[in-house]
Design a protein around this motif. Sequence first.
Motif, PDB file in Angstrom:
ATOM      1  N   VAL A 129     -10.225  -0.601   0.926  1.00  0.00           N
ATOM      2  CA  VAL A 129      -9.135  -1.327   0.291  1.00  0.00           C
ATOM      3  C   VAL A 129      -8.771  -2.572   1.095  1.00  0.00           C
ATOM      4  O   VAL A 129      -8.439  -3.623   0.518  1.00  0.00           O
ATOM      5  CB  VAL A 129      -7.907  -0.420   0.074  1.00  0.00           C
ATOM      6  CG1 VAL A 129      -7.198  -0.079   1.376  1.00  0.00           C
ATOM      7  CG2 VAL A 129      -6.923  -1.076  -0.903  1.00  0.00           C
ATOM      8  N   SER A 143      -2.884   4.947  -3.412  1.00  0.00           N
ATOM      9  CA  SER A 143      -3.986   5.798  -2.998  1.00  0.00           C
ATOM     10  C   SER A 143      -3.417   7.197  -2.763  1.00  0.00           C
ATOM     11  O   SER A 143      -2.245   7.452  -3.078  1.00  0.00           O
ATOM     12  CB  SER A 143      -4.685   5.258  -1.747  1.00  0.00           C
ATOM     13  OG  SER A 143      -5.916   5.957  -1.561  1.00  0.00           O
ATOM     14  N   HIS A 144      -4.233   8.099  -2.242  1.00  0.00           N
ATOM     15  CA  HIS A 144      -3.790   9.474  -2.021  1.00  0.00           C
ATOM     16  C   HIS A 144      -4.218   9.967  -0.645  1.00  0.00           C
ATOM     17  O   HIS A 144      -5.155   9.443  -0.055  1.00  0.00           O
ATOM     18  CB  HIS A 144      -4.365  10.407  -3.101  1.00  0.00           C
ATOM     19  CG  HIS A 144      -3.763  10.212  -4.445  1.00  0.00           C
ATOM     20  ND1 HIS A 144      -4.199   9.223  -5.321  1.00  0.00           N
ATOM     21  CD2 HIS A 144      -2.745  10.851  -5.083  1.00  0.00           C
ATOM     22  CE1 HIS A 144      -3.477   9.283  -6.426  1.00  0.00           C
ATOM     23  NE2 HIS A 144      -2.596  10.256  -6.315  1.00  0.00           N
ATOM     24  N   GLU A 168      -5.450   1.229  -7.971  1.00  0.00           N
ATOM     25  CA  GLU A 168      -5.629   2.466  -7.211  1.00  0.00           C
ATOM     26  C   GLU A 168      -6.876   2.335  -6.347  1.00  0.00           C
ATOM     27  O   GLU A 168      -7.927   1.902  -6.816  1.00  0.00           O
ATOM     28  CB  GLU A 168      -5.744   3.681  -8.124  1.00  0.00           C
ATOM     29  CG  GLU A 168      -5.842   4.995  -7.343  1.00  0.00           C
ATOM     30  CD  GLU A 168      -5.697   6.234  -8.204  1.00  0.00           C
ATOM     31  OE1 GLU A 168      -5.788   7.354  -7.641  1.00  0.00           O
ATOM     32  OE2 GLU A 168      -5.511   6.098  -9.426  1.00  0.00           O
ATOM     33  N   ALA A 169      -6.735   2.742  -5.077  1.00  0.00           N
ATOM     34  CA  ALA A 169      -7.821   2.604  -4.107  1.00  0.00           C
ATOM     35  C   ALA A 169      -8.464   3.955  -3.818  1.00  0.00           C
ATOM     36  O   ALA A 169      -7.778   4.957  -3.603  1.00  0.00           O
ATOM     37  CB  ALA A 169      -7.291   2.005  -2.808  1.00  0.00           C
ATOM     38  N   PHE A 170      -9.796   3.948  -3.804  1.00  0.00           N
ATOM     39  CA  PHE A 170     -10.598   5.111  -3.418  1.00  0.00           C
ATOM     40  C   PHE A 170     -11.493   4.708  -2.245  1.00  0.00           C
ATOM     41  O   PHE A 170     -11.411   3.592  -1.744  1.00  0.00           O
ATOM     42  CB  PHE A 170     -11.433   5.580  -4.609  1.00  0.00           C
ATOM     43  CG  PHE A 170     -10.614   6.053  -5.780  1.00  0.00           C
ATOM     44  CD1 PHE A 170     -10.306   7.396  -5.940  1.00  0.00           C
ATOM     45  CD2 PHE A 170     -10.130   5.154  -6.727  1.00  0.00           C
ATOM     46  CE1 PHE A 170      -9.551   7.838  -7.023  1.00  0.00           C
ATOM     47  CE2 PHE A 170      -9.373   5.576  -7.808  1.00  0.00           C
ATOM     48  CZ  PHE A 170      -9.083   6.925  -7.959  1.00  0.00           C
ATOM     49  N   THR A 171     -12.343   5.622  -1.826  1.00  0.00           N
ATOM     50  CA  THR A 171     -13.205   5.318  -0.678  1.00  0.00           C
ATOM     51  C   THR A 171     -14.318   4.345  -1.031  1.00  0.00           C
ATOM     52  O   THR A 171     -14.858   3.674  -0.139  1.00  0.00           O
ATOM     53  CB  THR A 171     -13.846   6.596  -0.122  1.00  0.00           C
ATOM     54  OG1 THR A 171     -14.570   7.253  -1.188  1.00  0.00           O
ATOM     55  CG2 THR A 171     -12.798   7.542   0.431  1.00  0.00           C
ATOM     56  N   MET A 206     -11.271   5.009   3.033  1.00  0.00           N
ATOM     57  CA  MET A 206     -10.440   4.393   1.997  1.00  0.00           C
ATOM     58  C   MET A 206      -9.774   3.125   2.536  1.00  0.00           C
ATOM     59  O   MET A 206      -9.748   2.086   1.863  1.00  0.00           O
ATOM     60  CB  MET A 206      -9.383   5.382   1.503  1.00  0.00           C
ATOM     61  CG  MET A 206      -8.455   4.836   0.419  1.00  0.00           C
ATOM     62  SD  MET A 206      -7.031   3.887   1.059  1.00  0.00           S
ATOM     63  CE  MET A 206      -6.097   5.197   1.868  1.00  0.00           C
ATOM     64  N   TRP A 249     -12.981  13.461  -1.838  1.00  0.00           N
ATOM     65  CA  TRP A 249     -13.575  12.139  -1.893  1.00  0.00           C
ATOM     66  C   TRP A 249     -14.944  12.160  -1.231  1.00  0.00           C
ATOM     67  O   TRP A 249     -15.245  13.041  -0.421  1.00  0.00           O
ATOM     68  CB  TRP A 249     -12.721  11.145  -1.117  1.00  0.00           C
ATOM     69  CG  TRP A 249     -11.507  10.625  -1.809  1.00  0.00           C
ATOM     70  CD1 TRP A 249     -11.201  10.705  -3.131  1.00  0.00           C
ATOM     71  CD2 TRP A 249     -10.427   9.912  -1.180  1.00  0.00           C
ATOM     72  NE1 TRP A 249     -10.004  10.084  -3.377  1.00  0.00           N
ATOM     73  CE2 TRP A 249      -9.511   9.585  -2.205  1.00  0.00           C
ATOM     74  CE3 TRP A 249     -10.150   9.517   0.120  1.00  0.00           C
ATOM     75  CZ2 TRP A 249      -8.336   8.880  -1.953  1.00  0.00           C
ATOM     76  CZ3 TRP A 249      -8.997   8.817   0.373  1.00  0.00           C
ATOM     77  CH2 TRP A 249      -8.093   8.511  -0.652  1.00  0.00           C
ATOM     78  N   LEU A 288       0.847  -1.189   0.000  1.00  0.00           N
ATOM     79  CA  LEU A 288       0.000   0.000   0.000  1.00  0.00           C
ATOM     80  C   LEU A 288       0.885   1.242   0.000  1.00  0.00           C
ATOM     81  O   LEU A 288       1.751   1.409   0.869  1.00  0.00           O
ATOM     82  CB  LEU A 288      -0.911  -0.007   1.231  1.00  0.00           C
ATOM     83  CG  LEU A 288      -1.899   1.150   1.357  1.00  0.00           C
ATOM     84  CD1 LEU A 288      -2.838   1.206   0.155  1.00  0.00           C
ATOM     85  CD2 LEU A 288      -2.700   1.017   2.658  1.00  0.00           C
ATOM     86  N   MET A 337     -12.218   0.386  -6.485  1.00  0.00           N
ATOM     87  CA  MET A 337     -10.841   0.193  -6.916  1.00  0.00           C
ATOM     88  C   MET A 337     -10.765   0.421  -8.419  1.00  0.00           C
ATOM     89  O   MET A 337     -11.718   0.142  -9.154  1.00  0.00           O
ATOM     90  CB  MET A 337     -10.372  -1.234  -6.612  1.00  0.00           C
ATOM     91  CG  MET A 337     -10.354  -1.607  -5.150  1.00  0.00           C
ATOM     92  SD  MET A 337      -8.908  -0.967  -4.270  1.00  0.00           S
ATOM     93  CE  MET A 337      -7.599  -1.981  -4.977  1.00  0.00           C
ATOM     94  N   ILE A 389       0.836   5.652  -0.605  1.00  0.00           N
ATOM     95  CA  ILE A 389      -0.075   6.796  -0.561  1.00  0.00           C
ATOM     96  C   ILE A 389       0.685   8.043  -1.000  1.00  0.00           C
ATOM     97  O   ILE A 389       1.784   8.321  -0.507  1.00  0.00           O
ATOM     98  CB  ILE A 389      -0.668   6.969   0.854  1.00  0.00           C
ATOM     99  CG1 ILE A 389      -1.283   5.635   1.315  1.00  0.00           C
ATOM    100  CG2 ILE A 389      -1.718   8.069   0.858  1.00  0.00           C
ATOM    101  CD1 ILE A 389      -1.916   5.685   2.688  1.00  0.00           C
TER     102      ILE A 389
END
Length: 302
Positions: free
Chosen positions: A284, A265-266, A242-245, A280, A273, A124, A248, A126
């Motif tokens: 994930v 992710s960010h 890429e992972a979002f809330t 997130m 978001w 993971l 994917m 970020i």
Amino acid sequence: MQLVGQKGKSRRSRTAAASAAVLAAALLAAGCSADDGGTGRPGPQGAKGPAGALTGYSEQLKQAEAARLAAVRKWGLDKPPLLAPAPPAVKPRITNRKGFETDGGDSLPPVFTTVPTKDRIVFLTIDDGAEKDPQFLKMMQELRIPYSAFLSDYLVKDDHTYFRKMQSLGVTLNNHTINHRYMPALSYDEQRHEICDQQDKIGQWAGQRPRLFRPPYGNYNEDTLKAAQSCGIQAAPLWAEEAFTDHMEWREWDRDLHPGDIILSHFRGRQDWNGTMADMVRQVMKVITDKGYAVARLEDYV
């Protein structure tokens, strides 16, 4: 680099058994050394001995695992995250993903999306540093989920304290340039400023210059890698997912995880978001755990 899913319980069973054996041996060794003062001779009468030391360590492990399971409930995860196996004694050889190399080939830092391993682990990572959520730090610490940060100076320069706290919790701070510009549009000197000045800045306020660099947007050219190499960068990990809330995004056609995949992710919050950093992580980790994977620390392999 071929991305192939690894399935089956037998590998996980062997990994768990091997990890338990290694842990038991380590604990016994710790017990012996504690009891004999390092002389190799039995300790004084009444000392606990190896068995007693093993029992004590075993109790500590039970307490730590109980705390982790309590954190799973506290932070609303569906399942406890799987634990990664011990990292390899020798790191795997990292090479360019096919089609991602430049004319410089293997002479430049490799660009890759997956680390070569047969273990069911993912990494993971970020990016940027825009959101500085203290609850995120607490959540990841209590759940004992490893991750790596790739930081841009313009977003972190006003709050080094947050990222030094992150670093103190075992997170490696890596390079994501000064201003997050589109690198192929810049000259070599401009790219070197973006990368190497960030090397200097992180080295100054965090006490350690990064070894890893991720180009903004995943875009780069040969000058990018030459500039990065000139100031100490050894590798340029991109990402496979890429992972979002709430979802994917997948690089591969099979829309699945693979051993050694790097997940991006960010640092984002509700302004960007439909949720928080914690949301997130919950999303994930559900994907990772449901697919039978554990999260490992990227820098232990690269």
